[in-house]
Enzyme design. Sequence first.
Site, PDB file in Angstrom:
ATOM      1  N   TRP A 180       0.822  -1.221   0.000  1.00  0.00           N
ATOM      2  CA  TRP A 180       0.000   0.000   0.000  1.00  0.00           C
ATOM      3  C   TRP A 180       0.856   1.272   0.000  1.00  0.00           C
ATOM      4  O   TRP A 180       1.829   1.380   0.745  1.00  0.00           O
ATOM      5  CB  TRP A 180      -0.877  -0.002   1.250  1.00  0.00           C
ATOM      6  CG  TRP A 180      -1.588   1.281   1.512  1.00  0.00           C
ATOM      7  CD1 TRP A 180      -1.102   2.361   2.197  1.00  0.00           C
ATOM      8  CD2 TRP A 180      -2.906   1.642   1.089  1.00  0.00           C
ATOM      9  NE1 TRP A 180      -2.044   3.362   2.228  1.00  0.00           N
ATOM     10  CE2 TRP A 180      -3.165   2.951   1.568  1.00  0.00           C
ATOM     11  CE3 TRP A 180      -3.909   0.987   0.365  1.00  0.00           C
ATOM     12  CZ2 TRP A 180      -4.371   3.611   1.342  1.00  0.00           C
ATOM     13  CZ3 TRP A 180      -5.113   1.641   0.141  1.00  0.00           C
ATOM     14  CH2 TRP A 180      -5.328   2.941   0.627  1.00  0.00           C
TER      15      TRP A 180
ATOM     16  N   ASN B  56      -0.025   5.682   0.041  1.00  0.00           N
ATOM     17  CA  ASN B  56      -0.956   6.793  -0.148  1.00  0.00           C
ATOM     18  C   ASN B  56      -0.212   8.104  -0.330  1.00  0.00           C
ATOM     19  O   ASN B  56       0.579   8.212  -1.295  1.00  0.00           O
ATOM     20  CB  ASN B  56      -2.106   6.809   0.871  1.00  0.00           C
ATOM     21  CG  ASN B  56      -1.744   6.798   2.330  1.00  0.00           C
ATOM     22  OD1 ASN B  56      -1.113   5.868   2.807  1.00  0.00           O
ATOM     23  ND2 ASN B  56      -2.145   7.814   3.045  1.00  0.00           N
ATOM     24  N   ASP B  57      -0.421   9.087   0.517  1.00  0.00           N
ATOM     25  CA  ASP B  57       0.028  10.458   0.219  1.00  0.00           C
ATOM     26  C   ASP B  57       1.507  10.600  -0.153  1.00  0.00           C
ATOM     27  O   ASP B  57       2.371  10.016   0.514  1.00  0.00           O
ATOM     28  CB  ASP B  57      -0.174  11.353   1.453  1.00  0.00           C
ATOM     29  CG  ASP B  57      -1.563  11.273   2.046  1.00  0.00           C
ATOM     30  OD1 ASP B  57      -2.393  10.507   1.558  1.00  0.00           O
ATOM     31  OD2 ASP B  57      -1.800  11.999   3.031  1.00  0.00           O
TER      32      ASP B  57
ATOM     33  N   TRP C 170      -4.242  -0.016   4.027  1.00  0.00           N
ATOM     34  CA  TRP C 170      -3.659   1.012   4.896  1.00  0.00           C
ATOM     35  C   TRP C 170      -3.294   0.434   6.257  1.00  0.00           C
ATOM     36  O   TRP C 170      -4.045  -0.368   6.819  1.00  0.00           O
ATOM     37  CB  TRP C 170      -4.651   2.175   5.059  1.00  0.00           C
ATOM     38  CG  TRP C 170      -4.041   3.335   5.766  1.00  0.00           C
ATOM     39  CD1 TRP C 170      -3.326   4.352   5.203  1.00  0.00           C
ATOM     40  CD2 TRP C 170      -4.053   3.580   7.181  1.00  0.00           C
ATOM     41  NE1 TRP C 170      -2.894   5.216   6.182  1.00  0.00           N
ATOM     42  CE2 TRP C 170      -3.331   4.772   7.400  1.00  0.00           C
ATOM     43  CE3 TRP C 170      -4.594   2.911   8.276  1.00  0.00           C
ATOM     44  CZ2 TRP C 170      -3.144   5.316   8.670  1.00  0.00           C
ATOM     45  CZ3 TRP C 170      -4.405   3.446   9.548  1.00  0.00           C
ATOM     46  CH2 TRP C 170      -3.691   4.641   9.734  1.00  0.00           C
TER      47      TRP C 170
ATOM     48  N   TRP D 200       2.577  10.210  10.082  1.00  0.00           N
ATOM     49  CA  TRP D 200       1.702  10.575   8.969  1.00  0.00           C
ATOM     50  C   TRP D 200       2.282  11.723   8.147  1.00  0.00           C
ATOM     51  O   TRP D 200       3.420  12.123   8.342  1.00  0.00           O
ATOM     52  CB  TRP D 200       0.303  10.901   9.523  1.00  0.00           C
ATOM     53  CG  TRP D 200      -0.407   9.675  10.054  1.00  0.00           C
ATOM     54  CD1 TRP D 200       0.102   8.404  10.168  1.00  0.00           C
ATOM     55  CD2 TRP D 200      -1.749   9.603  10.565  1.00  0.00           C
ATOM     56  NE1 TRP D 200      -0.848   7.561  10.707  1.00  0.00           N
ATOM     57  CE2 TRP D 200      -1.982   8.265  10.963  1.00  0.00           C
ATOM     58  CE3 TRP D 200      -2.763  10.541  10.732  1.00  0.00           C
ATOM     59  CZ2 TRP D 200      -3.199   7.840  11.503  1.00  0.00           C
ATOM     60  CZ3 TRP D 200      -3.984  10.129  11.264  1.00  0.00           C
ATOM     61  CH2 TRP D 200      -4.196   8.785  11.639  1.00  0.00           C
ATOM     62  N   SER D 201       1.448  12.274   7.283  1.00  0.00           N
ATOM     63  CA  SER D 201       1.966  13.161   6.227  1.00  0.00           C
ATOM     64  C   SER D 201       2.596  14.459   6.722  1.00  0.00           C
ATOM     65  O   SER D 201       2.287  14.946   7.810  1.00  0.00           O
ATOM     66  CB  SER D 201       0.846  13.488   5.250  1.00  0.00           C
ATOM     67  OG  SER D 201       0.556  12.343   4.498  1.00  0.00           O
TER      68      SER D 201
ATOM     69  N   ARG E 211      -3.587  17.758  11.374  1.00  0.00           N
ATOM     70  CA  ARG E 211      -2.501  17.048  10.675  1.00  0.00           C
ATOM     71  C   ARG E 211      -2.068  17.688   9.359  1.00  0.00           C
ATOM     72  O   ARG E 211      -2.694  18.599   8.856  1.00  0.00           O
ATOM     73  CB  ARG E 211      -2.896  15.587  10.433  1.00  0.00           C
ATOM     74  CG  ARG E 211      -4.235  15.384   9.737  1.00  0.00           C
ATOM     75  CD  ARG E 211      -4.545  13.882   9.668  1.00  0.00           C
ATOM     76  NE  ARG E 211      -5.805  13.613   8.998  1.00  0.00           N
ATOM     77  CZ  ARG E 211      -6.987  13.514   9.607  1.00  0.00           C
ATOM     78  NH1 ARG E 211      -7.068  13.660  10.910  1.00  0.00           N
ATOM     79  NH2 ARG E 211      -8.089  13.273   8.908  1.00  0.00           N
ATOM     80  N   ASP E 212      -0.960  17.142   8.817  1.00  0.00           N
ATOM     81  CA  ASP E 212      -0.430  17.446   7.487  1.00  0.00           C
ATOM     82  C   ASP E 212       0.130  18.862   7.348  1.00  0.00           C
ATOM     83  O   ASP E 212      -0.354  19.668   6.540  1.00  0.00           O
ATOM     84  CB  ASP E 212      -1.503  17.197   6.412  1.00  0.00           C
ATOM     85  CG  ASP E 212      -2.202  15.854   6.545  1.00  0.00           C
ATOM     86  OD1 ASP E 212      -1.579  14.928   7.108  1.00  0.00           O
ATOM     87  OD2 ASP E 212      -3.352  15.716   6.108  1.00  0.00           O
TER      88      ASP E 212
ATOM     89  N   ASP F 161     -11.700  15.631   3.314  1.00  0.00           N
ATOM     90  CA  ASP F 161     -11.937  14.275   3.786  1.00  0.00           C
ATOM     91  C   ASP F 161     -13.382  13.842   3.503  1.00  0.00           C
ATOM     92  O   ASP F 161     -13.641  12.660   3.267  1.00  0.00           O
ATOM     93  CB  ASP F 161     -11.652  14.239   5.292  1.00  0.00           C
ATOM     94  CG  ASP F 161     -11.447  12.832   5.808  1.00  0.00           C
ATOM     95  OD1 ASP F 161     -11.126  11.943   5.004  1.00  0.00           O
ATOM     96  OD2 ASP F 161     -11.620  12.608   7.022  1.00  0.00           O
TER      97      ASP F 161
END
Length: 575
Positions: free
Chosen positions: A60, A62-63, A87, A122-123, A185-186, A273
């Site tokens: 997997w 993703n971003d 994920w 995370w991102s 986040r991010d 989202d």
Amino acid sequence: MGTPTRGVWTAWILVVVLFTARNGTVDASHVVYSHLQSLHVPVVNSSLKTGYHFQPPRNWMNDPNGPMYYNGIYHLFYQYNPKGAVWGNIVWAHSISTDMINWIPLEPAIYPSKPFDINGTWSGSATIHPGNKPAIMYTGIDGAGRQLQNVAFPKDLSDPYLREWTKPDYNPVIFPSGVNASAFRDPTTAWLGPDGHWRVTVGSKRSKRGMAYLYRSRDFVRWTKAKHPLHSSKDTGMWECPDFFPVAPAGKLGLDTSARGKGLKYVFKVSLDLTRFDYYTVGRYDLARDRYVPDNTSPDNNTGLRFDYGNFYASKTFFDPAKQRRILWGWSNESDIAQNETTKGWAGIQAIPRILWLDSNQRQVVQWPIEELESLRTKQAYIHDKLVKSGHYFEVKGIQTSQADVEVTFDVSSLEKAESFNHTWTDPQKLCGLKDAEVRGGVGPFGLLVLASAKMEEKTAVFFRVFKAQNKHVVLMCHDPKRSSLVPRVYEPTFAGFVDIDIANTKRISLRSLIDNSVVESFGAGGKTCITSRVYPTLAVGPDAHLFVFNNGLEDIKVSELKAWEIRRPLMNGD
Ligand SMILES: *[C@@H]1O[C@H](CO)[C@@H](O)[C@H](O)[C@H]1NC(C)=O
Ligand SMILES: *[C@@H]1O[C@H](CO)[C@@H](O)[C@H](O)[C@H]1NC(C)=O
Ligand SMILES: *[C@@H]1O[C@H](CO)[C@@H](O)[C@H](O)[C@H]1NC(C)=O
Ligand SMILES: *[C@@H]1O[C@H](CO)[C@@H](O)[C@H](O)[C@H]1NC(C)=O
Ligand SMILES: *[C@@H]1O[C@H](CO)[C@@H](O)[C@H](O)[C@H]1NC(C)=O
Ligand SMILES: *[C@@H]1O[C@H](CO)[C@@H](O)[C@H](O)[C@H]1NC(C)=O
Ligand SMILES: *[C@H]1O[C@@H](CO)[C@H](O)[C@@H](O)[C@@H]1NC(C)=O
């Protein structure tokens, strides 16, 4: 550029701290498929796997995270599960390249190991500090499930590949005080304000209002929350992966994220989202109030502009100082149920990196695949001045088209027969579902049938349709995968966007489609409207994939020029 580190994929598993349990106190924002995480990686169906889009050999993704350029090398980090094709167990995988087309994998740069990220890495984004010193800010999940912002720095700036990253013990640098710790986040690339202080914005929400909180810092260590967010918009829900950057008022040259000057426009993008699509506005940056102010040329919500009207999410740009351009990365997911992703063994690709600049109309951005992609073009087919009569089609022969790059220009001599536009058609995607490629029109549908079987039982239509509105023409660009496969998938919607051109004046429209086994990535009118789809044919695979030009409108059209190239495989992460 050095020896590819083969075998690191198995080594990754050893360094990764796992987390598969759902927490009780704070809401998780991703579904965890504990039962589908597996060390036994199943066989991959290589015929449908992409050939030249960025992808790890398995599992997997993703971003895209922290894309950057450092001393001649491009870096791409990405959210990766070393243990399965769903994920979970997310680390920052790390790849390097000299051209963003050929990629070499390194060990993961960031993975859960400290109290401030033990339950997730995370991102986040990269910022190049003065003196050419890269820094990363990313979201960590702590043991209580709270989302925090942490920094990491290269361990050794003289390592050309920046393999190892250090997370200082003073992390987290931004703690979720006064914000929802389950929705925080991010962080973006940071930029310098006129006062010489750094600014960074972090995605969030306050009840249903989407928020981009603003933080300032003199030293990148101590951060203070600004009284007002950089931007917010009601009823848009959680803002993931915000992106904020200046664009030149004219021309294609990109600007450093900290660039300032009179007349600069800004682009602000969020990944919603709620809808799982990316939206942006063009506006200005009010430096006195430290706030972004969108222009009133497009809606500031989920009816607004999109970088890509298809399968494209969590995108992120960076400034490439080597070629003075701004580059856009974005993630495209698969169309399967989780069980099928596991059987397939891989899930997720990155769209081809695109340069991005402000359109001359200043209302939107324009995107185009980076020029380096053209180095993969091999055998070519060429057609010019070919009439495609109403209801007719023809095949583009002489090359294999399962992995191809097609550029075509259509001449539309008359708009007499254009269908009339109903003003209630505000949603292009719905309109494309209603008037798909099989529904005859006046001017159009005309375009390409890609990944088609010889007898067209399978085909994905990429097309335009022109309507006559009150006092202008409306151009719709559409991906119709309804007949892309004999085996239907869970997620193969029609995707569409309007194309902001004056076709009565241009009398022509161009289309470029990048075809890559299970990807169709299209650029309409020189990159004004872009659409990416994932499709999984069963017959139109490898040498059995065909390419046609079709016209299902009443009006004849002409292919003034068509160039199509086979695309060879680059080095792709040791696969
Ligand atoms: C954090 O991860 C551990 C396992 O590594 C797990 O036991 C715990 O429940 C997780 N906590 C939260 C709040 O997610
Ligand atoms: C905080 O965010 C979480 C995750 O989206 C949500 O479930 C929760 O309701 C939010 N809390 C408040 C107080 O808004
Ligand atoms: C989006 O914003 C526009 C104005 O910019 C407004 O007319 C429209 O109602 C909004 N749509 C939604 C779904 O909130
Ligand atoms: C436009 O569409 C609406 C809703 O489908 C319909 O009621 C109306 O009659 C249409 N208008 C015209 C002029 O066709
Ligand atoms: C999952 O894969 C099986 C076997 O290829 C297929 O029959 C089924 O339609 C797939 N399901 C979905 C939802 O894609
Ligand atoms: C891979 O795809 C090809 C073409 O559709 C098919 O013939 C083959 O059975 C598939 N292989 C696996 C292992 O599913
Ligand atoms: C991609 O997968 C489909 C099918 O599971 C979902 O419907 C989409 O929401 C998803 N897209 C993103 C960006 O997660």
